[in-house]
Design a protein around this motif. Structure first.
Motif, PDB file in Angstrom:
ATOM      1  N   ASP A  78      35.943 -16.370 -32.429  1.00  0.00           N
ATOM      2  CA  ASP A  78      35.616 -15.548 -31.251  1.00  0.00           C
ATOM      3  C   ASP A  78      36.267 -14.171 -31.348  1.00  0.00           C
ATOM      4  OD1 ASP A  78      34.075 -17.498 -30.120  1.00  0.00           O
ATOM      5  OD2 ASP A  78      35.661 -18.269 -28.802  1.00  0.00           O
ATOM      6  N   ARG A  83      34.515 -12.055 -33.853  1.00  0.00           N
ATOM      7  CA  ARG A  83      33.185 -11.691 -33.356  1.00  0.00           C
ATOM      8  C   ARG A  83      33.314 -10.537 -32.372  1.00  0.00           C
ATOM      9  NH1 ARG A  83      30.709 -13.116 -28.835  1.00  0.00           N
ATOM     10  NH2 ARG A  83      32.136 -14.874 -28.460  1.00  0.00           N
ATOM     11  N   PHE A  84      34.318 -10.637 -31.479  1.00  0.00           N
ATOM     12  CA  PHE A  84      34.587  -9.517 -30.570  1.00  0.00           C
ATOM     13  C   PHE A  84      34.901  -8.252 -31.367  1.00  0.00           C
ATOM     14  CE2 PHE A  84      36.058 -12.779 -27.280  1.00  0.00           C
ATOM     15  CZ  PHE A  84      34.886 -12.674 -26.547  1.00  0.00           C
ATOM     16  N   ASP A 109      31.660  -6.833 -32.693  1.00  0.00           N
ATOM     17  CA  ASP A 109      30.818  -6.318 -31.615  1.00  0.00           C
ATOM     18  C   ASP A 109      31.363  -5.010 -31.044  1.00  0.00           C
ATOM     19  OD1 ASP A 109      29.172  -8.471 -31.905  1.00  0.00           O
ATOM     20  OD2 ASP A 109      30.005  -9.612 -30.213  1.00  0.00           O
ATOM     21  N   SER A 110      32.684  -4.874 -31.031  1.00  0.00           N
ATOM     22  CA  SER A 110      33.302  -3.717 -30.396  1.00  0.00           C
ATOM     23  C   SER A 110      33.581  -2.573 -31.349  1.00  0.00           C
ATOM     24  CB  SER A 110      34.626  -4.138 -29.731  1.00  0.00           C
ATOM     25  OG  SER A 110      34.419  -5.182 -28.809  1.00  0.00           O
ATOM     26  N   ARG A 111      33.439  -2.806 -32.639  1.00  0.00           N
ATOM     27  CA  ARG A 111      33.816  -1.784 -33.623  1.00  0.00           C
ATOM     28  C   ARG A 111      32.991  -0.511 -33.460  1.00  0.00           C
ATOM     29  NH1 ARG A 111      36.721  -1.386 -38.126  1.00  0.00           N
ATOM     30  NH2 ARG A 111      37.425  -3.532 -37.921  1.00  0.00           N
ATOM     31  N   LYS A 112      31.728  -0.653 -33.064  1.00  0.00           N
ATOM     32  CA  LYS A 112      30.860   0.520 -32.938  1.00  0.00           C
ATOM     33  C   LYS A 112      31.068   1.270 -31.626  1.00  0.00           C
ATOM     34  CE  LYS A 112      27.195  -1.460 -35.845  1.00  0.00           C
ATOM     35  NZ  LYS A 112      25.776  -1.873 -35.893  1.00  0.00           N
ATOM     36  N   GLU A 155      36.323  -6.750 -20.663  1.00  0.00           N
ATOM     37  CA  GLU A 155      36.032  -7.207 -22.030  1.00  0.00           C
ATOM     38  C   GLU A 155      37.295  -7.198 -22.890  1.00  0.00           C
ATOM     39  OE1 GLU A 155      31.650  -5.810 -23.223  1.00  0.00           O
ATOM     40  OE2 GLU A 155      32.841  -4.199 -22.360  1.00  0.00           O
TER      41      GLU A 155
END
Length: 338
Positions: free
Chosen positions: A194, A197-198, A201-204, A212
């Motif tokens: 998890d 994955r976060f 998802d948040s890198r961009k 969040e």
């Protein structure tokens, strides 16, 4: 990227100023009783044609039409050449008008030449000052663009510095759990999954909501608890009404990682970190129980501070005394990810 704006002089400026100079040059004729209407027209025609020629000659002698480097001096060989060229053109215009209109009596040629030199100097200086101002603006825009690209590259590097050692430590913890057949190994793997994955998802994103960020933090804290057990404690008292505010992703994880790096974390001396809101700041507070032999370089906090400065031009605040260390990060309410 926006195209560079070309330097150009409006035709209205060229023709308007030329007509104005022609009118000004003819004013003395209006008060001369011996002057005829034809004399005034011819006088104006010579001045008008000469002014237009000088405008375009000087425009096409600018560096943008030449491979030669720009000379920063206003007075140089180009001005001398322009004056000489202007004198020749004025002579040709006067002779041409005399032949075309069969005029036997005109103003002394020296008067036309002086007028031509004066017009040439005015146009030359005005045009070159405009061009130098244009070049200065272009240099400023290029520097600003380069600075923005540099900041963007620095920010990308800062984001890539998040969690450089965390995966290594987590895998070591997982190995230890598997070796002792810890029943929570599968939960640890899920939380680790998890968390990353976060991360993907948040890198961009430049900013994410505090809600969040705390979800990411929950997975991170679970992984830390598996590693340190009761030696690590996080108390979250952040006001949920401020969960819609935004911060750079992984800010809290970096701050907690910084606390663990510099302070003793053990069952005998647990590290208790408090998270709470104070006005428009999110505060991360920890007791000072420094590890021996660990010197603070300030890189972690500088990383976070640079991210805030790059995105919203705000700085974090640091408060400390002999027992408590606090980092206050500004909550952002009026920013949208690009």
């Amino acid at each position: 990227m926006e195209k560079t704006k070309r330097f150009q002089v409006s035709k209205k400026v060229i023709w308007g100023s030329s007509i104005a100079l022609a009118i000004l040059a003819s004013i003395p004729k209006l008060f001369d009783a011996d002057s005829k209407f034809g004399d005034i027209v011819i006088n104006s025609s010579i001045t008008l044609l000469f002014s237009i020629f000088i405008w375009y000659y000087n425009i096409y002698s600018l560096p943008k039409f030449s491979s030669k480097r720009t000379n920063t001096n206003l007075f140089n060989w180009k001005l001398l050449f322009s004056v000489v060229m202007g004198i020749v053109v004025m002579v040709l215009l006067v002779i041409g008008h005399q032949e075309l209109f069969e005029i036997s009596k005109m103003d002394a040629p020296i008067m036309f030449e002086l007028r031509g030199v004066l017009i040439n100097l005015i146009v030359y200086m005005f045009l070159h000052l405009l061009f130098q101002n244009y070049q200065t603006q272009q240099m400023g825009l290029e520097l600003e663009h380069t600075h923005a690209l540099n900041l963007g590259a620095q920010y990308e590097l800062l984001k890539q510095q998040v969690n450089p050692h965390f995966l290594f430590n987590s895998l070591n913890t997982l190995k230890s759990m598997v070796d002792i057949q810890d029943p929570h190994s599968s939960d640890f793997i899920l939380k680790l999954s998890d968390f990353y994955r976060f991360t993907l998802d948040s890198r961009k994103l430049d900013l994410i909501s505090l809600r969040e960020e705390i979800q990411i933090l929950d997975s991170y804290v679970y992984l830390l608890k598996a590693r340190f057990e009761d030696g690590f404690v996080l108390i979250n008292n952040a006001d949920q009404r401020q969960y819609d505010a935004v911060i750079p992703p992984f800010t809290l994880q970096l701050l907690i990682e910084n606390c663990i790096k510099h302070n003793v974390v053990s069952l005998d001396k647990p590290l208790e970190i408090k998270l709470y809101t104070e006005n428009d700041f999110l505060v991360i507070e920890n007791p000072i129980q420094l590890k021996r032999g660990v010197l603070s370089t300030g890189v972690g906090l500088d990383n976070i501070n640079q991210r805030f400065m790059h995105l919203v031009h705000k700085e974090i605040e640091i408060e400390k005394n002999e027992t408590i260390f606090k980092v206050k990060i500004p909550l952002i309410y009026d920013y949208h990810n690009n």
